[in-house]
Each structure stands twice: as structure tokens, then as C-alpha cells.
Design a protein around this motif. Sequence first.
Motif, short mmCIF file in Angstrom:
data_model
loop_
_atom_site.label_atom_id
_atom_site.label_comp_id
_atom_site.label_asym_id
_atom_site.label_seq_id
_atom_site.Cartn_x
_atom_site.Cartn_y
_atom_site.Cartn_z
N MET A 28 0.84 -1.20 0.00
CA MET A 28 0.00 0.00 0.00
C MET A 28 0.87 1.25 0.00
O MET A 28 0.60 2.21 -0.73
N LEU A 29 1.91 1.26 0.80
CA LEU A 29 2.81 2.41 0.86
C LEU A 29 3.49 2.63 -0.49
O LEU A 29 3.64 3.77 -0.94
N THR A 30 3.86 1.56 -1.16
CA THR A 30 4.46 1.67 -2.49
C THR A 30 3.46 2.30 -3.46
O THR A 30 3.82 3.17 -4.26
N MET A 31 2.21 1.86 -3.40
CA MET A 31 1.18 2.45 -4.28
C MET A 31 0.95 3.92 -3.93
O MET A 31 0.78 4.75 -4.83
N MET A 32 0.96 4.25 -2.64
CA MET A 32 0.79 5.64 -2.23
C MET A 32 1.94 6.50 -2.75
O MET A 32 1.71 7.62 -3.23
N ARG A 33 3.16 5.98 -2.66
CA ARG A 33 4.32 6.72 -3.17
C ARG A 33 4.18 7.00 -4.67
O ARG A 33 4.44 8.11 -5.13
N GLY A 34 3.80 5.96 -5.43
CA GLY A 34 3.64 6.15 -6.86
C GLY A 34 2.57 7.17 -7.19
O GLY A 34 2.77 8.04 -8.05
N ALA A 35 1.45 7.10 -6.50
CA ALA A 35 0.36 8.06 -6.74
C ALA A 35 0.76 9.47 -6.32
O ALA A 35 0.44 10.44 -7.01
N ALA A 36 1.47 9.58 -5.22
CA ALA A 36 1.90 10.91 -4.75
C ALA A 36 2.88 11.52 -5.75
O ALA A 36 2.80 12.72 -6.05
N GLU A 37 3.79 10.72 -6.27
CA GLU A 37 4.76 11.23 -7.25
C GLU A 37 4.05 11.65 -8.53
O GLU A 37 4.28 12.73 -9.07
N ARG A 38 3.16 10.80 -9.02
CA ARG A 38 2.43 11.09 -10.25
C ARG A 38 1.59 12.36 -10.10
O ARG A 38 1.58 13.23 -10.97
N THR A 39 0.90 12.46 -8.98
CA THR A 39 0.04 13.63 -8.75
C THR A 39 0.88 14.88 -8.52
O THR A 39 0.55 15.95 -9.02
N GLY B 81 0.35 26.09 -3.07
CA GLY B 81 1.33 25.66 -4.06
C GLY B 81 2.42 24.74 -3.52
O GLY B 81 3.45 24.59 -4.16
N ASP B 82 2.20 24.12 -2.39
CA ASP B 82 3.23 23.25 -1.81
C ASP B 82 2.76 21.80 -1.67
O ASP B 82 3.10 21.12 -0.71
N PHE B 83 2.01 21.32 -2.66
CA PHE B 83 1.46 19.97 -2.57
C PHE B 83 2.55 18.91 -2.42
O PHE B 83 2.42 18.00 -1.60
N ARG B 84 3.61 19.00 -3.22
CA ARG B 84 4.65 17.97 -3.15
C ARG B 84 5.19 17.84 -1.72
O ARG B 84 5.33 16.73 -1.21
N GLU B 85 5.48 18.94 -1.07
CA GLU B 85 6.02 18.90 0.29
C GLU B 85 5.01 18.27 1.26
O GLU B 85 5.37 17.48 2.13
N ARG B 86 3.75 18.62 1.10
CA ARG B 86 2.71 18.03 1.95
C ARG B 86 2.58 16.53 1.70
O ARG B 86 2.42 15.75 2.63
N ALA B 87 2.63 16.14 0.43
CA ALA B 87 2.54 14.71 0.09
C ALA B 87 3.74 13.96 0.67
O ALA B 87 3.58 12.83 1.17
N GLU B 88 4.91 14.56 0.65
CA GLU B 88 6.09 13.91 1.24
C GLU B 88 5.92 13.75 2.75
O GLU B 88 6.30 12.71 3.31
N ARG B 89 5.35 14.75 3.41
CA ARG B 89 5.08 14.62 4.85
C ARG B 89 4.05 13.52 5.12
O ARG B 89 4.16 12.77 6.09
N MET B 90 3.07 13.42 4.23
CA MET B 90 2.06 12.38 4.38
C MET B 90 2.71 11.00 4.27
O MET B 90 2.46 10.12 5.08
N LEU B 91 3.54 10.82 3.27
CA LEU B 91 4.21 9.52 3.10
C LEU B 91 5.10 9.21 4.29
O LEU B 91 5.13 8.07 4.77
N ALA B 92 5.82 10.21 4.80
CA ALA B 92 6.68 9.99 5.97
C ALA B 92 5.85 9.56 7.17
O ALA B 92 6.27 8.69 7.95
#
Length: 180
Positions: free
Chosen positions: A4-15, A69-80
Motif C-alpha cells: 500500500m505504501l508503495t502504491m501511495m508513493r507512486g500516486a503521490a509522485e504522479r500527482t 502551491g506546496d502539494f509535493r512537500e505536503r505529500a512527502e510529509r504524508m508519506l513519511a
Amino acid sequence: MNEMLTMMRGAAERTSALVESLRDDELGLPTPCAEYDVKALLAHLEWGADLFVSLADDGGMPPQKEYTGDFRERAERMLAAWEKPEAWEGASRTMGLPKPVLANMALTDLVAHGWDLAKATGRDYGVEERTAAALLEFASKMAPTGRERGAFGPEVPVPDDAPVLDRFLGVIGRDPAWKP
């Protein structure tokens, strides 16, 4: 957890890549989420990332904010937050749902809204077949609850032989053929 975490990482990167490709002149475009234009949907995605950080840490509902405008940073915090084993244990005090269900909700949010943004702006958005299959399985089980809580719209009929991502989208109330 790991798959699941792998899928979340892929979706977060793509988005995240999609979000970073958007231009200012696209922020006012309509999206498949009728209540959101592109800018409002971006703000919702940012809030969603904050929400899933909080839920992984057994916190409450974060306040909704304007688009920053900081979605990537927020997504990275979510994954962490979801990389911690305890994020997967027990149930959320805030939502009353098991933590693995919340991780599935995070994946659903990333993919559904990534797809929404892509459709709104004429870009492509695909996911791996196993991610689409996991989303379809989850959404099919959660659809009644998702509709009750306002997370999913009425199901859109999609042919049984349609791509798995399209069938997932139909279950959550998206029309895979949507056009602005």
C-alpha cells in the motif's frame, strides 16, 4: 503495509508531477468535481495531504486553507507519516475507521483528484494496473459508506470490460468520459 505504501508513493509522485506542470491560466478551469475549479481542487488536495498526516499520527481534522502551491512537500510529509509502523495500527480516534482503511482513503484521494486535475487540463493520468485493481476493490467495498459521508458521488455506469481505472472512477461517482 509495504505494498500500500508503495502504491501511495507512486500516486503521490504522479500527482505531484501533474500539479507542478499546471499553469496559472489553468487554475480557473472546471473539474469533474463540480464544486471545485482547478485551484480549489489543488487546495483540497493540499488539505487532504495534511489530513492524512494527522490521521496517521492519530490527530484531528486540520483546518482547510487556501491554495499555497506546496502539494509535493505536503505529500512527502504524508508519506513519511505512513512510513511509521504505528500509523497502521488500531483505529482513528477522529474518524473511527481502522488505520489501513485510512491509508486506502489517502490512495483514493491522490488518484481520484490527480485524475480530476488531468481531465480538467487535458493531460494524461494513468496508474499501474495493480493500483487500479486495489482502488476498485476498496471503492467497491466502501461505496455505501463513502456516499453516506459525501466522499463518493452516485455511481456512474461503466462497462464491465472497461479499463480497471475507469471502473474505479465509476464506482466513486466519476464519469471516465468527462469533458470540460
